[in-house]
Scaffold this motif. Structure first.
Motif, PDB file in Angstrom:
ATOM      1  N   SER A  80       0.834  -1.206   0.000  1.00 37.15           N
ATOM      2  CA  SER A  80       0.000   0.000   0.000  1.00 37.15           C
ATOM      3  C   SER A  80       0.865   1.251   0.000  1.00 37.15           C
ATOM      4  O   SER A  80       0.628   2.195  -0.766  1.00 37.15           O
ATOM      5  N   PHE A  81       1.882   1.254   0.857  1.00 38.41           N
ATOM      6  CA  PHE A  81       2.743   2.438   0.945  1.00 38.41           C
ATOM      7  C   PHE A  81       3.570   2.603  -0.330  1.00 38.41           C
ATOM      8  O   PHE A  81       3.807   3.732  -0.783  1.00 38.41           O
ATOM      9  N   LEU A  82       3.991   1.482  -0.927  1.00 38.60           N
ATOM     10  CA  LEU A  82       4.738   1.550  -2.187  1.00 38.60           C
ATOM     11  C   LEU A  82       3.882   2.169  -3.281  1.00 38.60           C
ATOM     12  O   LEU A  82       4.340   3.052  -4.026  1.00 38.60           O
ATOM     13  N   TYR A  83       2.629   1.727  -3.391  1.00 38.19           N
ATOM     14  CA  TYR A  83       1.729   2.281  -4.407  1.00 38.19           C
ATOM     15  C   TYR A  83       1.440   3.756  -4.136  1.00 38.19           C
ATOM     16  O   TYR A  83       1.247   4.539  -5.070  1.00 38.19           O
ATOM     17  N   LEU A  84       1.414   4.132  -2.858  1.00 38.57           N
ATOM     18  CA  LEU A  84       1.172   5.529  -2.510  1.00 38.57           C
ATOM     19  C   LEU A  84       2.314   6.418  -2.981  1.00 38.57           C
ATOM     20  O   LEU A  84       2.093   7.441  -3.635  1.00 38.57           O
ATOM     21  N   ILE A  85       3.562   6.030  -2.666  1.00 39.08           N
ATOM     22  CA  ILE A  85       4.705   6.893  -2.989  1.00 39.08           C
ATOM     23  C   ILE A  85       5.046   6.871  -4.471  1.00 39.08           C
ATOM     24  O   ILE A  85       5.726   7.773  -4.962  1.00 39.08           O
ATOM     25  N   THR A  86       4.577   5.836  -5.200  1.00 36.43           N
ATOM     26  CA  THR A  86       4.825   5.794  -6.645  1.00 36.43           C
ATOM     27  C   THR A  86       3.626   6.294  -7.442  1.00 36.43           C
ATOM     28  O   THR A  86       3.663   6.305  -8.671  1.00 36.43           O
ATOM     29  N   GLY A  87       2.557   6.690  -6.739  1.00 39.68           N
ATOM     30  CA  GLY A  87       1.393   7.253  -7.420  1.00 39.68           C
ATOM     31  C   GLY A  87       0.548   6.246  -8.164  1.00 39.68           C
ATOM     32  O   GLY A  87      -0.220   6.615  -9.061  1.00 39.68           O
ATOM     33  N   ASN A  88       0.653   4.963  -7.798  1.00 31.41           N
ATOM     34  CA  ASN A  88      -0.109   3.919  -8.483  1.00 31.41           C
ATOM     35  C   ASN A  88      -1.460   3.742  -7.776  1.00 31.41           C
ATOM     36  O   ASN A  88      -1.686   2.779  -7.036  1.00 31.41           O
ATOM     37  N   LEU A  89      -2.370   4.684  -8.021  1.00 33.59           N
ATOM     38  CA  LEU A  89      -3.639   4.708  -7.295  1.00 33.59           C
ATOM     39  C   LEU A  89      -4.588   3.596  -7.723  1.00 33.59           C
ATOM     40  O   LEU A  89      -5.433   3.162  -6.933  1.00 33.59           O
ATOM     41  N   ASP A  90      -4.467   3.130  -8.969  1.00 28.27           N
ATOM     42  CA  ASP A  90      -5.332   2.037  -9.429  1.00 28.27           C
ATOM     43  C   ASP A  90      -5.067   0.765  -8.620  1.00 28.27           C
ATOM     44  O   ASP A  90      -6.001   0.094  -8.163  1.00 28.27           O
ATOM     45  N   LYS A  91      -3.794   0.439  -8.444  1.00 31.23           N
ATOM     46  CA  LYS A  91      -3.454  -0.752  -7.667  1.00 31.23           C
ATOM     47  C   LYS A  91      -3.761  -0.549  -6.189  1.00 31.23           C
ATOM     48  O   LYS A  91      -4.098  -1.503  -5.477  1.00 31.23           O
ATOM     49  N   LEU A  92      -3.663   0.691  -5.725  1.00 28.42           N
ATOM     50  CA  LEU A  92      -4.014   0.990  -4.337  1.00 28.42           C
ATOM     51  C   LEU A  92      -5.508   0.757  -4.111  1.00 28.42           C
ATOM     52  O   LEU A  92      -5.914   0.230  -3.065  1.00 28.42           O
ATOM     53  N   SER A  93      -6.325   1.104  -5.104  1.00 25.46           N
ATOM     54  CA  SER A  93      -7.771   0.852  -5.016  1.00 25.46           C
ATOM     55  C   SER A  93      -8.061  -0.646  -4.983  1.00 25.46           C
ATOM     56  O   SER A  93      -8.942  -1.108  -4.244  1.00 25.46           O
ATOM     57  N   LYS A  94      -7.302  -1.414  -5.776  1.00 25.10           N
ATOM     58  CA  LYS A  94      -7.489  -2.869  -5.780  1.00 25.10           C
ATOM     59  C   LYS A  94      -7.120  -3.468  -4.428  1.00 25.10           C
ATOM     60  O   LYS A  94      -7.786  -4.394  -3.945  1.00 25.10           O
ATOM     61  N   LEU A  95      -6.058  -2.930  -3.814  1.00 27.40           N
ATOM     62  CA  LEU A  95      -5.668  -3.416  -2.487  1.00 27.40           C
ATOM     63  C   LEU A  95      -6.751  -3.129  -1.460  1.00 27.40           C
ATOM     64  O   LEU A  95      -6.975  -3.920  -0.536  1.00 27.40           O
ATOM     65  N   MET A  96      -7.426  -1.990  -1.612  1.00 26.99           N
ATOM     66  CA  MET A  96      -8.511  -1.653  -0.691  1.00 26.99           C
ATOM     67  C   MET A  96      -9.646  -2.668  -0.819  1.00 26.99           C
ATOM     68  O   MET A  96     -10.239  -3.088   0.188  1.00 26.99           O
TER      69      MET A  96
END
Length: 210
Positions: A80-96
């Motif tokens: 989650s934190f990796l996707y946050l700092i790299t701006g990968n919001l699509d994958k962050l949404s999938k993790l949610m």
């Protein structure tokens, strides 16, 4: 010979003489050879090795390998934190969504915070039974319909909001560079040829050790 090369500061050279995957992994990490380290970690497939690989890949800015290492250990918090700092919001949404399926309320809420998804935060708080917090979150972010519904459920227990305050949505800052690996500087290997000129006495000692 392998120990000699390693002591002299040439783990990348010693790597060519090793077949044991665990030793190859350690030498690969020491020399920064991520490709060989990934191959060895895949063969051994131990959680500690994946963690160490993720640390080294993160140090080099290789976000693809960092993601792969975290996925192997199912380390969703670090992902989650990796996707946050790299701006990968699509994958962050999938993790949610994955956190919701796994009934991981805290992980789901953290990802909603990272995404700035107020509606999701209100839903999580309401489902968790924290109606006062859900009401406050909905009220300060302008979700009037939801706030009124929650106020009706709370009855006389509706929390009061401070007056004279202007609410604002807290959003994580945009990353400087979205996605992709960090650019690396090419280093000439001419120094290696110079430093690998072994003196006759050292050759004799190497043969004796072998």
């Amino acid at each position: 010979m392998i120990a000699y090369l390693q002591q002299k500061g040439f783990p990348e050279v010693a790597l060519h003489f090793v077949e044991d995957e665990r030793i190859r992994f350690n030498l690969a990490l020491e020399s920064g050879n991520i490709g060989v380290a990934v191959a060895s970690a895949t063969q051994i497939n131990e959680k500690d090795l994946w963690y160490r690989l993720g640390v080294e890949a993160l140090r080099q800015g290789n976000s693809g390998i960092v993601e792969f290492a975290y996925q192997q250990t199912k380390n969703f918090e670090r992902l989650s934190f990796l996707y946050l700092i790299t701006g990968n919001l699509d994958k962050l949404s999938k993790l949610m969504k994955i956190a919701e399926v796994k009934n991981n309320v805290m992980g789901q809420f953290h990802n909603a915070l990272y995404l700035g998804d107020v509606k999701e935060r209100v839903k999580i708080l309401e489902n968790a039974g924290h109606l006062p917090l859900a009401y406050i979150t909905a009220s300060v972010h302008g979700l009037t319909d939801v706030a009124e519904r929650l106020a009706a459920e709370l009855g006389d227990n509706v929390p009061t909001l401070p007056e004279g305050k202007t609410p604002s949505l807290l959003m994580p800052p945009s990353p400087v560079m979205c996605g992709g690996d960090w650019p690396l500087l090419r280093v000439s290997k001419e120094y290696l040829k110079e430093d690998l000129r072994v003196q006759p006495e050292e050759v004799r000692l190497m043969k004796k050790k072998m």
